[in-house]
Design a protein around this motif. Structure first.
Motif, PDB file in Angstrom:
ATOM      1  N   SER A  85     -22.268 -49.950-119.308  1.00  0.00           N
ATOM      2  CA  SER A  85     -22.211 -50.381-117.914  1.00  0.00           C
ATOM      3  C   SER A  85     -23.579 -50.367-117.247  1.00  0.00           C
ATOM      4  O   SER A  85     -23.717 -50.744-116.090  1.00  0.00           O
ATOM      5  N   GLY A  86     -24.579 -49.868-117.978  1.00  0.00           N
ATOM      6  CA  GLY A  86     -25.923 -49.799-117.408  1.00  0.00           C
ATOM      7  C   GLY A  86     -26.091 -48.705-116.372  1.00  0.00           C
ATOM      8  O   GLY A  86     -26.970 -48.778-115.520  1.00  0.00           O
ATOM      9  N   LEU A  87     -25.237 -47.659-116.439  1.00  0.00           N
ATOM     10  CA  LEU A  87     -25.309 -46.559-115.487  1.00  0.00           C
ATOM     11  C   LEU A  87     -26.198 -45.441-116.015  1.00  0.00           C
ATOM     12  O   LEU A  87     -26.462 -45.359-117.209  1.00  0.00           O
ATOM     13  N   ILE A  88     -26.628 -44.581-115.126  1.00  0.00           N
ATOM     14  CA  ILE A  88     -27.462 -43.434-115.480  1.00  0.00           C
ATOM     15  C   ILE A  88     -26.671 -42.176-115.172  1.00  0.00           C
ATOM     16  O   ILE A  88     -26.065 -42.054-114.103  1.00  0.00           O
ATOM     17  N   ARG A  89     -26.707 -41.231-116.082  1.00  0.00           N
ATOM     18  CA  ARG A  89     -25.987 -39.969-115.892  1.00  0.00           C
ATOM     19  C   ARG A  89     -26.858 -38.976-115.126  1.00  0.00           C
ATOM     20  O   ARG A  89     -28.064 -38.930-115.302  1.00  0.00           O
ATOM     21  N   SER A  90     -26.219 -38.176-114.290  1.00  0.00           N
ATOM     22  CA  SER A  90     -26.882 -37.039-113.673  1.00  0.00           C
ATOM     23  C   SER A  90     -25.920 -35.862-113.776  1.00  0.00           C
ATOM     24  O   SER A  90     -24.725 -36.033-113.926  1.00  0.00           O
TER      25      SER A  90
END
Length: 100
Positions: free
Chosen positions: A21-26
């Motif tokens: 999805s092109g998301l970044i984890r935090s």
């Protein structure tokens, strides 16, 4: 996507979905819940005000998502908050002259 250090954070299926999805984890620091407090409070309110006490049997996922969307729109725009001078968030922004 923000996580509270749950086991899903490193689950390969979750990682594939996030990356696809092109998301970044935090992730919160261990023992530091304050960075997640606003989200936790909101989701607690959603469960208490919208979810619990209703019979969701027979409700389709699409209907549930529409109901949740309506609740969130009400929450963000129309609910009365004492901390905003007993105004809704929209009325409070209008009162400040910061509406778009």
């Amino acid at each position: 996507i923000h996580s509270d250090r749950g086991s899903h954070y490193r689950w390969p299926g979750w990682l594939d979905r996030i990356n696809g999805s092109g998301l970044i984890r935090s992730m919160s620091r261990k023992g530091c819940s304050s960075d997640n407090a606003a989200c936790e409070g909101f989701f607690g309110r959603v469960k208490n005000e919208m979810y619990y006490g209703r019979n969701w049997a027979g409700t389709s996922l699409e209907d549930f998502m529409c109901f949740l969307d309506r609740y969130i729109r009400w929450y963000n725009e129309k609910r009365i908050k004492i901390s905003l001078g007993a105004m809704s968030p929209v009325k409070y922004r209008e009162h400040l002259g910061v509406t778009t």
